[in-house]
Enzyme design. Structure first.
Site, PDB file in Angstrom:
ATOM      1  N   GLU A   1       0.770  -1.316   0.204  1.00 16.87           N
ATOM      2  CA  GLU A   1      -0.089   0.010  -0.067  1.00 16.87           C
ATOM      3  C   GLU A   1       0.753   1.239   0.089  1.00 16.87           C
ATOM      4  O   GLU A   1       0.425   2.380  -0.517  1.00 16.87           O
ATOM      5  CB  GLU A   1      -0.865  -0.163   1.289  1.00 16.87           C
ATOM      6  CG  GLU A   1      -2.239  -1.236   1.072  1.00 16.87           C
ATOM      7  CD  GLU A   1      -2.983  -0.965   2.168  1.00 16.87           C
ATOM      8  OE1 GLU A   1      -3.571   0.023   2.388  1.00 16.87           O
ATOM      9  OE2 GLU A   1      -3.206  -1.945   2.848  1.00 16.87           O
TER      10      GLU A   1
ATOM     11  N   HIS B   1       8.810 -26.654   3.158  1.00 13.82           N
ATOM     12  CA  HIS B   1       8.041 -27.628   2.762  1.00 13.82           C
ATOM     13  C   HIS B   1       7.454 -27.359   1.472  1.00 13.82           C
ATOM     14  O   HIS B   1       6.713 -28.303   0.939  1.00 13.82           O
ATOM     15  CB  HIS B   1       7.348 -28.087   3.782  1.00 13.82           C
ATOM     16  CG  HIS B   1       8.091 -28.304   4.907  1.00 13.82           C
ATOM     17  ND1 HIS B   1       8.540 -29.783   5.329  1.00 13.82           N
ATOM     18  CD2 HIS B   1       8.380 -27.697   6.052  1.00 13.82           C
ATOM     19  CE1 HIS B   1       8.858 -29.788   6.481  1.00 13.82           C
ATOM     20  NE2 HIS B   1       8.742 -28.534   6.855  1.00 13.82           N
TER      21      HIS B   1
ATOM     22  N   LYS C   1     -13.899  -0.101  -3.340  1.00 12.80           N
ATOM     23  CA  LYS C   1     -15.118   0.144  -2.681  1.00 12.80           C
ATOM     24  C   LYS C   1     -16.334   0.831  -3.248  1.00 12.80           C
ATOM     25  O   LYS C   1     -17.338   0.798  -3.071  1.00 12.80           O
ATOM     26  CB  LYS C   1     -14.550   0.794  -1.298  1.00 12.80           C
ATOM     27  CG  LYS C   1     -13.587  -0.140  -0.386  1.00 12.80           C
ATOM     28  CD  LYS C   1     -13.005   0.697   1.033  1.00 12.80           C
ATOM     29  CE  LYS C   1     -12.375  -0.415   1.537  1.00 12.80           C
ATOM     30  NZ  LYS C   1     -11.924   0.370   2.850  1.00 12.80           N
TER      31      LYS C   1
HETATM   32  O1  PA5 Z   1      -5.194   0.257   4.723  1.00  9.45           O
HETATM   33  C1  PA5 Z   1      -6.268   0.394   4.013  1.00  9.45           C
HETATM   34  O2  PA5 Z   1      -6.667   1.738   3.474  1.00  9.45           O
HETATM   35  C2  PA5 Z   1      -7.041  -0.906   3.857  1.00  9.45           C
HETATM   36  O3  PA5 Z   1      -6.337  -2.140   4.040  1.00  9.45           O
HETATM   37  C3  PA5 Z   1      -8.389  -0.616   4.943  1.00  9.45           C
HETATM   38  O4  PA5 Z   1      -7.763  -1.024   6.231  1.00  9.45           O
HETATM   39  C4  PA5 Z   1      -9.319  -1.983   4.680  1.00  9.45           C
HETATM   40  O5  PA5 Z   1     -10.027  -1.566   3.521  1.00  9.45           O
HETATM   41  C5  PA5 Z   1     -10.539  -1.851   5.427  1.00  9.45           C
HETATM   42  O6  PA5 Z   1     -10.927  -0.446   6.020  1.00  9.45           O
HETATM   43  P1  PA5 Z   1     -11.254  -0.026   7.308  1.00  9.45           P
HETATM   44  O7  PA5 Z   1      -9.869  -0.192   8.012  1.00  9.45           O
HETATM   45  O8  PA5 Z   1     -11.648   1.407   7.219  1.00  9.45           O
HETATM   46  O9  PA5 Z   1     -12.134  -0.887   7.949  1.00  9.45           O
END
Ligand code: PA5
Length: 332
Positions: free
Chosen positions: A217, A233, A325
């Site tokens: 990310e 393994h 989303k």
């Molecule tokens: O880092 C991110 O933006 C995602 O991994 C979010 O954490 C994930 O989509 C879940 O969203 P939230 O943390 O708002 O529930």
């Protein structure tokens, strides 16, 4: 993002304070289920690994739309969503309401907090406006503190000491420290142009997962993680045969307290992978499991941001996740 990563110790201290007054009924749950996705779910994995009790309740993380069928009213369900709007987490929350489970919620706002208020579920509101993965400090320590209140924790003492431990260790990771003296910058430079693979022993599984997802990310690269001894393994065979092996950069995460059998295994594994592919080995240090976990987690967070900056990408936005989303919301 770099400033936020550097503030992890402060967020940990603040999350504990925010959850300090939460009104939670105390009664030892049979099992704890932490429901969340991505940057919110990782708190659950870390809590399971960091529990200092000799006989802690089992803590399981649910990254899905549904609670396992065996979750029942003697169990505690903790719904964690930084935005408060993640559909998988909301779905688990409502299933827990329907099954009469003990329930708690943590979010910065959104539908989760609305639903918690409506159903009189104890909740903690953390400050809004951060990328969810950057809010880990709030989410982890708030959840740990709620579990303490519920009689399922015992985290309090380790949590108090954690910010100081991280501040002591993170001095040479800061942006002002040049690459030659900064292990996070040095590792990021070695990972540039390679696909990172993070290998760890089972205790450090949540940290390896966090390294992968932060590299995904923040640095916007494909990366993966796997655990020893399991990777010996299966995945090891790829190292012996795949012609693309030169394009990967392997990082080993180790624990100062790992069992002696692991030492020989690690040495043999590195030999078989080939020293040239290993770009770094780091050993977690600290007086308790929480300190050791967060030591290497904090390092990985810095590495992911430095790699982003070296590649000229902005570590903060995750546009493709937002697009996905949005599409799913429109499809409803
Ligand atoms: O880092 C991110 O933006 C995602 O991994 C979010 O954490 C994930 O989509 C879940 O969203 P939230 O943390 O708002 O529930």
């Amino acid at each position: 993002m770099l400033g936020l990563v550097a503030r992890l110790p402060d967020l940990l201290a603040e999350g504990q304070r925010l959850a300090g007054d939460a009104k939670v009924p105390t009664s030892y749950p049979r099992k704890v289920f932490v429901c969340g996705m991505g940057g919110s779910a990782i708190s659950g994995d870390l809590l399971a690994a960091a529990n200092p009790n000799e006989r802690p309740p089992q803590i399981l993380v649910v990254r899905s739309y549904h609670l396992p069928p065996y979750v029942a009213k003697d169990d505690l369900v903790v719904a964690v969503s930084y935005s408060g709007n993640t559909e998988e987490t909301l779905s688990c929350f409502f299933e827990a309401v329907d099954r009469g489970c003990r329930l708690m919620a943590i979010a910065s706002g959104g539908k989760l907090l609305e639903a918690a208020r409506k159903h009189l579920v104890p909740s903690v509101t953390v400050p809004a406006g951060l990328p969810p993965r950057g809010a880990l400090g709030y989410l982890f320590s708030a959840t740990a503190t709620l579990l303490d209140h519920a009689g399922a924790g015992g985290y309090h003492r380790d949590l108090e000491k954690l910010p100081g431990h991280l501040r002591r260790l993170a001095g040479d990771l800061q942006p002002s420290v040049p690459l030659a003296k900064n292990p996070a910058k040095a590792l990021a430079a070695k990972l540039q142009g390679r696909t990172p693979i993070v290998y760890a022993t089972p205790f450090l599984a949540p940290v390896a997962r966090r390294w992968q997802t932060q590299l995904n990310e923040n640095a916007k690269v494909l990366a993966w993680h796997a655990l020893l001894p399991e990777m010996d393994h299966n995945e090891l065979v790829g190292w012996a045969n795949d012609n693309r092996r030169g394009s990967f950069g392997v990082v080993f995460l180790r624990d100062a307290r790992e069992e002696p059998a692991m030492e020989a295994r690690l040495r043999a594994t590195v030999d078989l992978i080939g020293q040239g592919s290993v770009v770094g080995t780091f050993v977690a240090t600290g007086e308790n499991p929480m300190e050791r976990l967060f030591h290497l987690l904090h390092l990985g967070d810095f590495v992911s941001v430095y790699l982003a900056l070296l590649q000229g990408v902005d570590p903060t936005p995750v546009k493709v996740i937002d697009d996905l989303k949005g599409r799913l919301a429109r499809a409803q």
